[in-house]
Design a protein around this motif. Structure first.
Motif, PDB file in Angstrom:
ATOM      1  N   LYS A 260      12.943   5.107  36.014  1.00 22.67           N
ATOM      2  CA  LYS A 260      13.416   5.939  34.905  1.00 22.67           C
ATOM      3  C   LYS A 260      14.717   6.609  35.327  1.00 22.67           C
ATOM      4  CE  LYS A 260      11.974  10.073  32.286  1.00 22.67           C
ATOM      5  NZ  LYS A 260      12.230   9.624  30.903  1.00 22.67           N
ATOM      6  N   ALA A 261      15.793   6.322  34.603  1.00 22.33           N
ATOM      7  CA  ALA A 261      17.106   6.863  34.924  1.00 22.33           C
ATOM      8  C   ALA A 261      17.474   6.575  36.376  1.00 22.33           C
ATOM      9  CB  ALA A 261      17.145   8.371  34.656  1.00 22.33           C
ATOM     10  N   GLY A 262      17.094   5.390  36.832  1.00 23.59           N
ATOM     11  CA  GLY A 262      17.457   4.963  38.177  1.00 23.59           C
ATOM     12  C   GLY A 262      16.592   5.507  39.278  1.00 23.59           C
ATOM     13  N   GLN A 263      15.538   6.245  38.957  1.00 22.04           N
ATOM     14  CA  GLN A 263      14.660   6.800  39.982  1.00 22.04           C
ATOM     15  C   GLN A 263      13.230   6.328  39.762  1.00 22.04           C
ATOM     16  OE1 GLN A 263      15.063  11.002  40.695  1.00 22.04           O
ATOM     17  NE2 GLN A 263      17.186  11.029  39.997  1.00 22.04           N
ATOM     18  N   HIS A 264      12.485   6.207  40.857  1.00 24.40           N
ATOM     19  CA  HIS A 264      11.107   5.732  40.760  1.00 24.40           C
ATOM     20  C   HIS A 264      10.163   6.878  40.414  1.00 24.40           C
ATOM     21  CE1 HIS A 264      10.909   7.480  44.797  1.00 24.40           C
ATOM     22  NE2 HIS A 264       9.593   7.482  44.658  1.00 24.40           N
ATOM     23  N   HIS A 265       9.154   6.561  39.619  1.00 23.89           N
ATOM     24  CA  HIS A 265       8.120   7.524  39.263  1.00 23.89           C
ATOM     25  C   HIS A 265       6.769   6.822  39.350  1.00 23.89           C
ATOM     26  CE1 HIS A 265      10.885  10.648  37.792  1.00 23.89           C
ATOM     27  NE2 HIS A 265      11.595   9.655  37.291  1.00 23.89           N
ATOM     28  N   LEU A 266       5.855   7.413  40.074  1.00 22.29           N
ATOM     29  CA  LEU A 266       4.503   6.867  40.158  1.00 22.29           C
ATOM     30  C   LEU A 266       3.696   7.405  38.990  1.00 22.29           C
ATOM     31  CD1 LEU A 266       3.727   7.218  43.981  1.00 22.29           C
ATOM     32  CD2 LEU A 266       5.045   5.472  42.771  1.00 22.29           C
ATOM     33  N   LEU A 267       3.140   6.525  38.202  1.00 23.66           N
ATOM     34  CA  LEU A 267       2.366   6.933  37.032  1.00 23.66           C
ATOM     35  C   LEU A 267       0.887   7.084  37.350  1.00 23.66           C
ATOM     36  CD1 LEU A 267       3.989   4.594  34.344  1.00 23.66           C
ATOM     37  CD2 LEU A 267       4.717   6.852  35.126  1.00 23.66           C
ATOM     38  N   GLU A 328      11.512   8.044  26.561  1.00 19.34           N
ATOM     39  CA  GLU A 328      12.624   8.904  26.157  1.00 19.34           C
ATOM     40  C   GLU A 328      13.944   8.159  26.053  1.00 19.34           C
ATOM     41  OE1 GLU A 328      12.368  11.903  29.154  1.00 19.34           O
ATOM     42  OE2 GLU A 328      10.809  13.022  28.079  1.00 19.34           O
ATOM     43  N   GLY A 329      13.962   6.873  26.366  1.00 20.33           N
ATOM     44  CA  GLY A 329      15.177   6.097  26.208  1.00 20.33           C
ATOM     45  C   GLY A 329      15.965   5.859  27.469  1.00 20.33           C
ATOM     46  N   ASP A 330      15.547   6.476  28.586  1.00 18.45           N
ATOM     47  CA  ASP A 330      16.258   6.238  29.852  1.00 18.45           C
ATOM     48  C   ASP A 330      15.376   5.500  30.857  1.00 18.45           C
ATOM     49  OD1 ASP A 330      14.483   8.310  30.251  1.00 18.45           O
ATOM     50  OD2 ASP A 330      15.867   9.558  31.408  1.00 18.45           O
ATOM     51  N   HIS A 394      13.809   0.093  24.362  1.00 19.85           N
ATOM     52  CA  HIS A 394      13.653   1.538  24.157  1.00 19.85           C
ATOM     53  C   HIS A 394      14.881   2.328  24.616  1.00 19.85           C
ATOM     54  CE1 HIS A 394       9.352   1.007  23.239  1.00 19.85           C
ATOM     55  NE2 HIS A 394       9.382   0.093  24.181  1.00 19.85           N
ATOM     56  N   LYS A 395      15.925   1.622  25.061  1.00 17.78           N
ATOM     57  CA  LYS A 395      17.115   2.290  25.572  1.00 17.78           C
ATOM     58  C   LYS A 395      17.821   3.093  24.483  1.00 17.78           C
ATOM     59  CE  LYS A 395      17.609   0.971  29.936  1.00 17.78           C
ATOM     60  NZ  LYS A 395      17.758   1.934  31.034  1.00 17.78           N
ATOM     61  N   LYS A 396      18.360   4.232  24.899  1.00 16.83           N
ATOM     62  CA  LYS A 396      19.131   5.084  23.990  1.00 16.83           C
ATOM     63  C   LYS A 396      20.447   5.446  24.667  1.00 16.83           C
ATOM     64  CE  LYS A 396      14.977   7.036  21.879  1.00 16.83           C
ATOM     65  NZ  LYS A 396      14.151   8.260  21.689  1.00 16.83           N
ATOM     66  N   ASP A 397      21.449   4.604  24.441  1.00 14.54           N
ATOM     67  CA  ASP A 397      22.799   4.854  24.962  1.00 14.54           C
ATOM     68  C   ASP A 397      22.808   5.059  26.471  1.00 14.54           C
ATOM     69  OD1 ASP A 397      23.791   4.773  22.358  1.00 14.54           O
ATOM     70  OD2 ASP A 397      23.328   6.893  22.059  1.00 14.54           O
ATOM     71  N   VAL A 398      22.019   4.253  27.177  1.00 14.68           N
ATOM     72  CA  VAL A 398      22.014   4.313  28.634  1.00 14.68           C
ATOM     73  C   VAL A 398      22.532   2.987  29.162  1.00 14.68           C
ATOM     74  CG1 VAL A 398      20.622   4.561  30.706  1.00 14.68           C
ATOM     75  CG2 VAL A 398      20.083   5.913  28.682  1.00 14.68           C
ATOM     76  N   CYS A 399      23.528   3.016  29.983  1.00 13.09           N
ATOM     77  CA  CYS A 399      24.119   1.792  30.533  1.00 13.09           C
ATOM     78  C   CYS A 399      23.345   1.354  31.751  1.00 13.09           C
ATOM     79  CB  CYS A 399      25.583   2.033  30.898  1.00 13.09           C
ATOM     80  SG  CYS A 399      26.362   0.609  31.691  1.00 13.09           S
ATOM     81  N   GLU A 400      22.738   0.181  31.680  1.00 12.93           N
ATOM     82  CA  GLU A 400      21.936  -0.313  32.808  1.00 12.93           C
ATOM     83  C   GLU A 400      22.768  -0.451  34.071  1.00 12.93           C
ATOM     84  OE1 GLU A 400      20.710  -4.630  33.761  1.00 12.93           O
ATOM     85  OE2 GLU A 400      19.112  -3.823  32.507  1.00 12.93           O
ATOM     86  N   GLN A 401      24.015  -0.942  33.935  1.00 18.16           N
ATOM     87  CA  GLN A 401      24.835  -1.136  35.121  1.00 18.16           C
ATOM     88  C   GLN A 401      25.088   0.179  35.830  1.00 18.16           C
ATOM     89  OE1 GLN A 401      25.819  -4.205  36.247  1.00 18.16           O
ATOM     90  NE2 GLN A 401      26.387  -3.068  38.089  1.00 18.16           N
ATOM     91  N   GLU A 402      25.351   1.265  35.025  1.00 16.11           N
ATOM     92  CA  GLU A 402      25.593   2.561  35.629  1.00 16.11           C
ATOM     93  C   GLU A 402      24.354   3.051  36.352  1.00 16.11           C
ATOM     94  OE1 GLU A 402      26.890   5.120  32.570  1.00 16.11           O
ATOM     95  OE2 GLU A 402      28.853   4.176  32.329  1.00 16.11           O
TER      96      GLU A 402
END
Length: 483
Positions: A260-267, A328-330, A394-402
């Motif tokens: 999520k937003a380039g960081q890992h999250h354990l669910l 949330e789109g990221d 589900h992306k909301k204006d988030v650039c995958e490359q960035e």
């Protein structure tokens, strides 16, 4: 919600139907062998839908059917089977008589042929899920005697189960890690999503429906195991996406990790015998947890919750834990895998490796294979199964490359973030803890993935593949009962 096929997809579908009918114009005769082996030999009425889906999708996959149209054909064929008098398949006159699998499988495949012939002559209005989930999977036997893992990828969940066109988009993904045989993982991979689709709570409380689907699958397999003398079990982790919400349920030590937003999250927090709340539960029931090569329940199994393992109930629980979160789109992607990956690769390393690999131009279709190869190189001897699901829809204006570029600059942390979610972002797992749960020296075995260190060099050896199995020599299986 469903949308119409694009013109290109319609043309691909028409071309498939034309080829299919040309190669298979007539139904399979009574004495003509089917193009696959029919197992099991007999099934209950409750197992009919799951087994029929398996036979139909297997046949259509071999025939080269596009994924979205295969789901539609399968549902149309099964509806025709379900409309028949099922008593014709009974093996005897008893009220609870089992059904003859070979007869049902032949009829199901012939209904597929019938549907394809009808649609080739008069194509219907083809509908598909509005949400597109790109995914890849890779699995190897590794050095084990046999492959006991199974995985399920159902992005066209609505079409497969005939949900109304205005129903929220739904998708299902799962990994099952069997032990003491393949029966429990096979059963789970065939029937759990069917129990979910037919659960009365799915529309109003998907989290409860997913939990009950696990429990119902466990109950049905335990009954089957007692009837047929089966002794196997299976851990499992499943992700169900409905609209903009994501639900997770799990038993045992298979895991899912979110980027999520380039960081890992354990669910989730995996179930292992030495997890404090699991140890307390087992001891309260009169069992014990001892270390014998690994932490084991009653000196036998190295997992504390699983589907099946009838002879070890109630110590081996069939009740899953669940989590949920709003998308949330990221969110970038999910990694579902069995312990063959997670015992040697940390979640942070796996996420970081995927992001770096993609940032340097790696092919998405090869990502799962890269993770499997990395785990094998890091010392895993177990079966290894990995499914990677991209959440672009589900992306909301988030650039995958960035996102990937930012992650590639992060150093790998030795401490993983445990972030179980509810819709309000709070921890709702009654049994969830943040403690380290690795058995023995597993924490010391974890090392960085080769593709994390050198994505360019690994790309050369990672050819796209959805399913595979490798041979290897036998070793003692950790999840099997000790003798």
């Amino acid at each position: 919600m469903s949308v119409l096929f694009t013109e290109e997809e319609v043309q691909q579908t028409i071309e498939f139907l034309r080829r299919f009918v040309a190669l298979r114009p007539d139904a399979f005769g009574e004495d003509e062998p089917l193009p696959f082996r029919v197992t099991p030999l007999s099934i209950s009425i409750n197992e009919l839908e799951g087994e029929s889906i398996e036979w139909c999708t297997q046949y259509l996959d071999k025939s080269g059917a596009p994924e979205a149209v295969a789901a539609l054909i399968t549902r149309a064929a099964i509806n025709k089977i379900s409309a028949k008098d099922l008593s014709i398949y009974k093996q005897d006159e008893g009220e609870d008589a089992l059904l003859d699998s070979s007869r049902i499988a032949r009829d199901a495949i012939n209904k597929v042929i019938e549907v394809c012939r009808q649609w080739n002559s008069e194509p219907p209005s083809f509908q598909k899920s509005k949400m597109k989930y790109e995914s890849c999977a890779h699995a190897i036997k590794n050095t084990r005697r046999k492959m006991e893992d199974r995985h399920v990828i159902l992005p066209e969940f609505n079409s497969l189960f005939g949900f109304p066109q205005d129903c929220s988009n739904q998708a299902f993904f799962a990994v099952y890690d069997g032990h003491s045989g393949v029966d429990a993982s096979n059963f789970s991979a065939t029937h759990l999503h069917c129990h979910l689709a037919r659960n009365k709570n799915l529309a109003t409380d998907p989290r409860l429906a997913l939990k009950e689907a696990f429990e119902e699958t466990d109950e049905c397999f335990v009954a089957k195991a007692k009837r047929e003398g089966l002794r196997s079990g299976s851990t499992g982790v499943a992700v169900f996406i409905k609209g903009e919400s994501l639900y997770v349920a799990w038993l045992g030590d298979s895991q899912v990790v979110l980027c999520k937003a380039g960081q890992h999250h354990l669910l989730m927090d995996p179930h292992k015998p030495n997890r404090e709340d699991e140890r307390q539960r087992i001891e309260a029931l009169g069992g014990c947890v001892v270390f014998f090569g690994a932490w084991r329940v009653n000196g036998s199994l190295s997992v504390s919750r699983a589907i099946g393992d009838a002879e070890h109930k109630p110590y081996i629980s069939g009740e899953p834990d669940t989590e949920e979160l709003d998308l949330e789109g990221d969110e970038d992607f999910l990694i579902l895998a069995c312990d063959g990956l997670w015992d040697v690769i940390k979640p942070s390393e796996a996420v970081n490796a995927v992001c770096q690999y993609l940032a340097e131009g790696g092919d998405r279709a090869s990502v799962a294979k890269c993770l499997v190869d990395g785990a094998k190189d890091a010392g895993s001897n177990d079966n290894i199964s990995v499914v990677v699901v991209f959440l672009d829809s589900h992306k909301k204006d988030v650039c995958e490359q960035e996102v990937c570029d930012s992650v590639s600059r992060l150093s790998s942390s030795s401490a993983d973030q445990h972030v179980p979610f509810t819709k309000n972002g709070s921890n709702s797992s009654e049994n969830g803890t943040n403690q380290e749960t690795n058995c023995g020296d597993l924490g010391e075995k974890s090392s960085a993935l080769p593709c994390k260190l050198s994505p360019k060099s690994l790309k050369k050896s990672c050819e796209p593949s959805s399913k595979s199995a490798e041979d290897g020599g036998p070793i003692k299986e950790e999840n099997s009962p000790m003798t």
